[in-house]
Design a protein around this motif. Sequence first.
Motif, PDB file in Angstrom:
ATOM      1  N   MET A 169      13.582   1.578 -34.400  1.00 53.13           N
ATOM      2  CA  MET A 169      12.663   1.996 -33.371  1.00 53.13           C
ATOM      3  C   MET A 169      13.472   2.327 -32.115  1.00 53.13           C
ATOM      4  N   ARG A 170      13.214   3.476 -31.570  1.00 53.13           N
ATOM      5  CA  ARG A 170      13.899   3.898 -30.350  1.00 53.13           C
ATOM      6  C   ARG A 170      13.125   3.391 -29.133  1.00 53.13           C
ATOM      7  N   THR A 171      13.853   2.843 -28.204  1.00 50.92           N
ATOM      8  CA  THR A 171      13.247   2.319 -26.971  1.00 50.92           C
ATOM      9  C   THR A 171      14.082   2.766 -25.774  1.00 50.92           C
ATOM     10  N   PRO A 172      14.046   4.041 -25.424  1.00 50.43           N
ATOM     11  CA  PRO A 172      14.896   4.531 -24.339  1.00 50.43           C
ATOM     12  C   PRO A 172      14.582   3.904 -22.984  1.00 50.43           C
ATOM     13  N   ASN A 173      13.316   3.667 -22.690  1.00 50.69           N
ATOM     14  CA  ASN A 173      12.970   3.076 -21.398  1.00 50.69           C
ATOM     15  C   ASN A 173      13.466   1.641 -21.297  1.00 50.69           C
ATOM     16  N   LEU A 174      13.304   0.880 -22.355  1.00 46.63           N
ATOM     17  CA  LEU A 174      13.794  -0.491 -22.364  1.00 46.63           C
ATOM     18  C   LEU A 174      15.320  -0.527 -22.313  1.00 46.63           C
ATOM     19  N   ASP A 175      15.965   0.379 -23.026  1.00 45.97           N
ATOM     20  CA  ASP A 175      17.429   0.448 -22.991  1.00 45.97           C
ATOM     21  C   ASP A 175      17.938   0.765 -21.585  1.00 45.97           C
ATOM     22  N   GLN A 176      17.273   1.696 -20.916  1.00 43.85           N
ATOM     23  CA  GLN A 176      17.671   2.059 -19.554  1.00 43.85           C
ATOM     24  C   GLN A 176      17.446   0.878 -18.601  1.00 43.85           C
ATOM     25  N   PHE A 177      16.341   0.177 -18.769  1.00 47.58           N
ATOM     26  CA  PHE A 177      16.057  -0.982 -17.944  1.00 47.58           C
ATOM     27  C   PHE A 177      17.147  -2.043 -18.115  1.00 47.58           C
ATOM     28  N   LEU A 178      17.534  -2.302 -19.342  1.00 46.33           N
ATOM     29  CA  LEU A 178      18.551  -3.321 -19.605  1.00 46.33           C
ATOM     30  C   LEU A 178      19.912  -2.929 -19.046  1.00 46.33           C
ATOM     31  N   GLU A 179      20.226  -1.658 -19.020  1.00 48.76           N
ATOM     32  CA  GLU A 179      21.508  -1.199 -18.481  1.00 48.76           C
ATOM     33  C   GLU A 179      21.596  -1.395 -16.969  1.00 48.76           C
ATOM     34  N   THR A 180      20.466  -1.303 -16.279  1.00 50.20           N
ATOM     35  CA  THR A 180      20.464  -1.386 -14.817  1.00 50.20           C
ATOM     36  C   THR A 180      19.952  -2.720 -14.288  1.00 50.20           C
ATOM     37  N   ALA A 181      19.536  -3.614 -15.174  1.00 44.21           N
ATOM     38  CA  ALA A 181      18.947  -4.886 -14.764  1.00 44.21           C
ATOM     39  C   ALA A 181      20.016  -5.865 -14.295  1.00 44.21           C
ATOM     40  N   THR A 182      19.580  -6.842 -13.523  1.00 44.63           N
ATOM     41  CA  THR A 182      20.444  -7.929 -13.077  1.00 44.63           C
ATOM     42  C   THR A 182      20.242  -9.113 -14.007  1.00 44.63           C
ATOM     43  N   GLN A 183      21.327  -9.710 -14.416  1.00 43.50           N
ATOM     44  CA  GLN A 183      21.236 -10.855 -15.308  1.00 43.50           C
ATOM     45  C   GLN A 183      21.513 -12.133 -14.520  1.00 43.50           C
TER      46      GLN A 183
END
Length: 66
Positions: A1-15
């Motif tokens: 399943m492709r999740t481009p919005n979630l992938d983009q969010f995870l790339e820019t999110a603060t951990q």
Amino acid sequence: MRTPNLDQFLETATQFDNFYVTPMCSHSRAALLTGRDYARTGTMLVNGGGWGRRLFRQLLCLAACV
């Protein structure tokens, strides 16, 4: 399943890897939203009313505006 919005969010999110919680969720929530130690957020009296509740509402409003 492709999740481009979630992938983009995870790339820019603060951990957060070092955050302490308290037994009452209001203290932890205030600390997370403000970045301050929970004892300095004014939420110590949230359940009892008084100035703590007013300060907590102001901090939540401030956090929502940011």
